[in-house]
Scaffold this active site. Structure first.
Site, PDB file in Angstrom:
ATOM      1  CB  SER A  18      -0.953  -0.001   1.190  1.00 19.05           C
ATOM      2  OG  SER A  18      -0.255  -0.213   2.394  1.00 19.05           O
ATOM      3  CD  GLU A  68       0.378   8.047   5.024  1.00 20.76           C
ATOM      4  OE1 GLU A  68       0.197   7.045   5.741  1.00 20.76           O
ATOM      5  OE2 GLU A  68       0.912   9.092   5.420  1.00 20.76           O
ATOM      6  CG  ASP A 123      -4.049  18.362  16.614  1.00 24.10           C
ATOM      7  OD1 ASP A 123      -3.313  17.482  17.108  1.00 24.10           O
ATOM      8  OD2 ASP A 123      -3.683  19.197  15.776  1.00 24.10           O
ATOM      9  CG  PHE A 136       8.815  14.196   8.200  1.00 22.58           C
ATOM     10  CD1 PHE A 136       8.013  15.318   8.195  1.00 22.58           C
ATOM     11  CD2 PHE A 136       9.172  13.629   6.963  1.00 22.58           C
ATOM     12  CE1 PHE A 136       7.597  15.890   7.005  1.00 22.58           C
ATOM     13  CE2 PHE A 136       8.755  14.199   5.772  1.00 22.58           C
ATOM     14  CZ  PHE A 136       7.969  15.332   5.800  1.00 22.58           C
ATOM     15  CG  HIS A 141       1.248   2.004   4.625  1.00 26.94           C
ATOM     16  ND1 HIS A 141       0.092   2.080   3.872  1.00 26.94           N
ATOM     17  CD2 HIS A 141       1.418   3.243   5.138  1.00 26.94           C
ATOM     18  CE1 HIS A 141      -0.407   3.302   3.935  1.00 26.94           C
ATOM     19  NE2 HIS A 141       0.381   4.037   4.699  1.00 26.94           N
TER      20      HIS A 141
HETATM   21  P1  FAD Z   1      -3.882   7.131  19.977  1.00 23.49           P
HETATM   22  O1  FAD Z   1      -3.891   5.711  19.634  1.00 23.49           O
HETATM   23  O2  FAD Z   1      -5.138   7.734  20.546  1.00 23.49           O
HETATM   24  O3  FAD Z   1      -2.671   7.352  20.993  1.00 23.49           O
HETATM   25  C1  FAD Z   1      -2.140   8.642  21.212  1.00 23.49           C
HETATM   26  C2  FAD Z   1      -1.343   8.642  22.503  1.00 23.49           C
HETATM   27  O4  FAD Z   1      -2.246   8.565  23.600  1.00 23.49           O
HETATM   28  C3  FAD Z   1      -0.363   7.480  22.690  1.00 23.49           C
HETATM   29  O5  FAD Z   1       0.755   7.960  23.372  1.00 23.49           O
HETATM   30  C4  FAD Z   1      -1.132   6.500  23.563  1.00 23.49           C
HETATM   31  O6  FAD Z   1      -0.276   5.675  24.341  1.00 23.49           O
HETATM   32  C5  FAD Z   1      -1.910   7.465  24.431  1.00 23.49           C
HETATM   33  N1  FAD Z   1      -3.183   6.926  24.941  1.00 23.49           N
HETATM   34  C6  FAD Z   1      -4.112   6.222  24.248  1.00 23.49           C
HETATM   35  N2  FAD Z   1      -5.142   5.915  25.052  1.00 23.49           N
HETATM   36  C7  FAD Z   1      -4.876   6.456  26.272  1.00 23.49           C
HETATM   37  C8  FAD Z   1      -5.562   6.482  27.525  1.00 23.49           C
HETATM   38  N3  FAD Z   1      -6.753   5.902  27.688  1.00 23.49           N
HETATM   39  N4  FAD Z   1      -4.971   7.127  28.545  1.00 23.49           N
HETATM   40  C9  FAD Z   1      -3.765   7.752  28.405  1.00 23.49           C
HETATM   41  N5  FAD Z   1      -3.075   7.748  27.250  1.00 23.49           N
HETATM   42  C10 FAD Z   1      -3.620   7.105  26.196  1.00 23.49           C
HETATM   43  N6  FAD Z   1      -1.707  12.408  11.740  1.00 23.49           N
HETATM   44  C11 FAD Z   1      -2.523  13.250  11.066  1.00 23.49           C
HETATM   45  O7  FAD Z   1      -2.748  14.377  11.544  1.00 23.49           O
HETATM   46  N7  FAD Z   1      -3.101  12.904   9.882  1.00 23.49           N
HETATM   47  C12 FAD Z   1      -2.914  11.686   9.317  1.00 23.49           C
HETATM   48  O8  FAD Z   1      -3.464  11.389   8.253  1.00 23.49           O
HETATM   49  C13 FAD Z   1      -2.047  10.760   9.984  1.00 23.49           C
HETATM   50  N8  FAD Z   1      -1.823   9.524   9.502  1.00 23.49           N
HETATM   51  C14 FAD Z   1      -1.054   8.641  10.196  1.00 23.49           C
HETATM   52  C15 FAD Z   1      -0.899   7.338   9.691  1.00 23.49           C
HETATM   53  C16 FAD Z   1      -0.126   6.413  10.378  1.00 23.49           C
HETATM   54  C17 FAD Z   1       0.025   5.019   9.816  1.00 23.49           C
HETATM   55  C18 FAD Z   1       0.497   6.777  11.601  1.00 23.49           C
HETATM   56  C19 FAD Z   1       1.342   5.782  12.352  1.00 23.49           C
HETATM   57  C20 FAD Z   1       0.337   8.068  12.113  1.00 23.49           C
HETATM   58  C21 FAD Z   1      -0.442   9.001  11.425  1.00 23.49           C
HETATM   59  N9  FAD Z   1      -0.651  10.292  11.920  1.00 23.49           N
HETATM   60  C22 FAD Z   1      -1.461  11.167  11.225  1.00 23.49           C
HETATM   61  C23 FAD Z   1      -0.010  10.729  13.159  1.00 23.49           C
HETATM   62  C24 FAD Z   1      -0.944  10.521  14.377  1.00 23.49           C
HETATM   63  O9  FAD Z   1      -2.073  11.344  14.257  1.00 23.49           O
HETATM   64  C25 FAD Z   1      -0.163  10.894  15.631  1.00 23.49           C
HETATM   65  O10 FAD Z   1       0.859   9.949  15.871  1.00 23.49           O
HETATM   66  C26 FAD Z   1      -1.031  11.122  16.860  1.00 23.49           C
HETATM   67  O11 FAD Z   1      -0.234  11.804  17.821  1.00 23.49           O
HETATM   68  C27 FAD Z   1      -1.512   9.838  17.521  1.00 23.49           C
HETATM   69  O12 FAD Z   1      -2.533   9.262  16.833  1.00 23.49           O
HETATM   70  P2  FAD Z   1      -3.060   7.781  17.237  1.00 23.49           P
HETATM   71  O13 FAD Z   1      -4.242   7.538  16.431  1.00 23.49           O
HETATM   72  O14 FAD Z   1      -1.952   6.834  17.218  1.00 23.49           O
HETATM   73  O15 FAD Z   1      -3.490   8.081  18.765  1.00 23.49           O
END
Ligand code: FAD
Length: 285
Positions: free
Chosen positions: A14, A16, A108, A213, A263
């Site tokens: 895949s 991105e 965010d 990055f 990916h």
């Molecule tokens: P989560 O899984 O919610 O985790 C975020 C943080 O919170 C982690 O440190 C986790 O340990 C912590 N956490 C989770 N649950 C809890 C809880 N209950 N209590 C306390 N802490 C908790 N960003 C963009 O803006 N746009 C994109 O399109 C984008 N695409 C991405 C694609 C991939 C494959 C990856 C790996 C990252 C991408 N990102 C993107 C970056 C991503 O948005 C950031 O890394 C963001 O900071 C975390 O997103 P997440 O969904 O992993 O968050």
């Protein structure tokens, strides 16, 4: 522990992309990088979603344009910056145009709004509840630990919560230390998490951008790699050739470790990603 399905030995592929700023950029992307990389017949192409929903329209437009050319498009979706109504409207639009898989992210948080879900897990839960089994839901994973996490154990527990909420697959943040991936998938297996976890691969094409990055994403650039890249500070071609060699070996090692696929973070470019695909034996149409 291998992530490969013994019945399907061909690794998934895949790419991105991010939505361009304007129509001209969109036309160039579709005719250039997307056409070139679609020739490798990827399983899907994903489209990023700007922080706080800043690329909402652009993401929709690129997803729609991909589907129109028969490319399976996977939108990224984060919860930050949208009302529930706007979020569900977008998901239903995707459903209508034929999207079957969504990458669910935290995004965010609007400041001061405690009613909004705070984590990607909440988005997975909401989509599973409102649209049960209608989409494949992917989430992000961090073999080198997410930068906000207090420790690897907590980060793994939070990843497990996303899987238990109904995530079907994961894509990792990029990294250059394959053993971090091996260790991560072993820990996932020990924790009973059996979803496919596909490594995210960042080609090496620009030293400054990669360092920027990586600092933001919490991706480690090992000392040997940083020092080797700096030998190519004034040699773009040499850097790309060196990067392709290093990243090909990284991908080979990940596949040996049992990665179910690869990916590629293309950054809307095709040169390095297509050379990597060729080196790894993916066939071009
Ligand atoms: P989560 O899984 O919610 O985790 C975020 C943080 O919170 C982690 O440190 C986790 O340990 C912590 N956490 C989770 N649950 C809890 C809880 N209950 N209590 C306390 N802490 C908790 N960003 C963009 O803006 N746009 C994109 O399109 C984008 N695409 C991405 C694609 C991939 C494959 C990856 C790996 C990252 C991408 N990102 C993107 C970056 C991503 O948005 C950031 O890394 C963001 O900071 C975390 O997103 P997440 O969904 O992993 O968050």
């Amino acid at each position: 522990m291998s992530q490969t399905d013994p019945a399907n030995t061909q690794p998934s592929l895949s790419f991105e992309f991010f939505p361009p700023r304007d129509e001209d950029g969109m036309a160039k992307l579709l005719d250039g990088a997307i056409t070139k990389l679609a020739a490798f017949n990827p399983d899907y192409c994903s489209v990023t979603y700007g922080a706080g929903g800043s690329t909402r329209q652009g993401t929709q437009d690129l997803v729609q344009a991909m589907l129109a050319t028969k490319i399976q498009a996977v939108p990224h979706l984060s919860i930050g910056g949208s009302s529930d109504a706007a979020l569900y409207q977008l998901v239903e639009y995707y459903q209508e145009i034929g999207v079957t898989k969504i990458l669910c992210l935290r995004g965010d948080q609007p400041s001061g709004d405690a009613s909004k879900p705070a984590y990607a897990k909440d988005l997975v839960e909401r989509l599973q509840q409102r649209y049960p089994k209608q989409f494949e839901l992917a989430v992000a994973a961090y073999p080198e630990v997410h930068p906000d996490a207090s420790c690897a154990t907590d980060d793994l527990a939070h990843f497990a919560a996303k899987v238990n909420a109904g995530a079907n697959s994961a894509i990792t943040q990029y990294f250059y230390n394959p053993e971090a991936y091996g260790y991560f998938i072993d820990r996932c297996a020990q924790a009973g998490l059996s979803i496919p976890i596909t490594p995210g691969i960042m080609p090496i094409t620009n030293i400054d951008a990669l360092q920027r990055f990586s600092a933001k994403a919490g991706a480690d650039i090992p000392r040997w790699l940083a020092k080797s890249m700096s030998s190519y500070a004034n040699d773009d071609k040499g850097l790309i050739a060196f990067g392709v060699e290093v990243v090909t070996k990284l991908c080979e090692r990940l596949l040996e470790l049992g990665a179910p696929g690869l990916h590629f973070y293309t950054l809307n470019r095709w040169g390095a990603s297509s050379q990597l695909c060729r080196n790894l034996g993916f066939l071009e149409r």
